[in-house]
Write a protein that holds these residues in place. Structure first.
Motif: not given
Length: 173
Positions: A40, A62, A65-66, A69-70, A90
């Motif tokens: 990324s 970050k 956190e991403e 959510e997957k 998270n």
């Protein structure tokens, strides 16, 4: 609801190897957080550490956190992910956190320190990291698994834990 399997532990404890094997065995996606960060940012972990550990930890936060959510996946974190509580919050939203505890002597015997920024200059730093992190790994994990047997046994043990939790969730629904 299916939960992610999140692997935490010291550098060299086997998170990536074990994670890949688990993912293959139970047909889940495997994500290595360090690889995710490299892809990324288009920079290596060593390059990211050139701006200091805090800057790297911001990027790591970050990323966690991403990833939280997957869709459910097997996630191998970096060894220092536990240094920020927000990462744990998270990752626990959608995951079961498994601490892979491998004896430090075994890690020291075969770890490649060149690719690990916090160890590259002084491999003995591993003992300091263990002292600093061990209690946090135990505090934040849902289950602790010793990495002292065969890798297949460790993989099967983690899959059993995941299956048991998944079945408990299904009973509650």
């Amino acid at each position: 609801m299916m939960k992610s399997i999140v692997l935490i532990g010291m550098p060299g404890c086997g998170k990536s190897t074990i994670g890949e094997m688990i993912a293959e065995k139970i047909a889940m996606t495997f994500i290595d957080v360090d690889v995710y960060i490299r892809e990324s940012t288009k920079r290596t972990i060593i390059e990211l550490f050139e701006n200091g550990e805090d800057a790297f930890r911001d990027i790591e936060a970050k990323a966690t956190e991403e990833l939280s959510e997957k869709n459910p996946a097997v996630i191998a974190t970096g060894g220092g992910v536990i240094k920020r509580y927000e990462n744990i919050i998270n990752l626990k939203k959608t995951g079961i956190i498994i601490y892979i505890n491998r004896p430090i002597e075994n890690i020291v015997a075969d770890i490649d320190v060149v690719a690990r920024p916090l160890l590259a200059k002084d491999p003995s730093q591993l003992y300091k990291l263990l002292e600093e992190r061990c209690d946090l790994y135990r505090k934040y994990c849902d289950h602790e698994v010793m990495n002292t047997g065969s890798i297949d046994d460790i993989v099967n043990n983690i899959i059993e834990i995941h299956t048991r939790i998944k079945n408990d969730i299904l009973k509650e629904e």
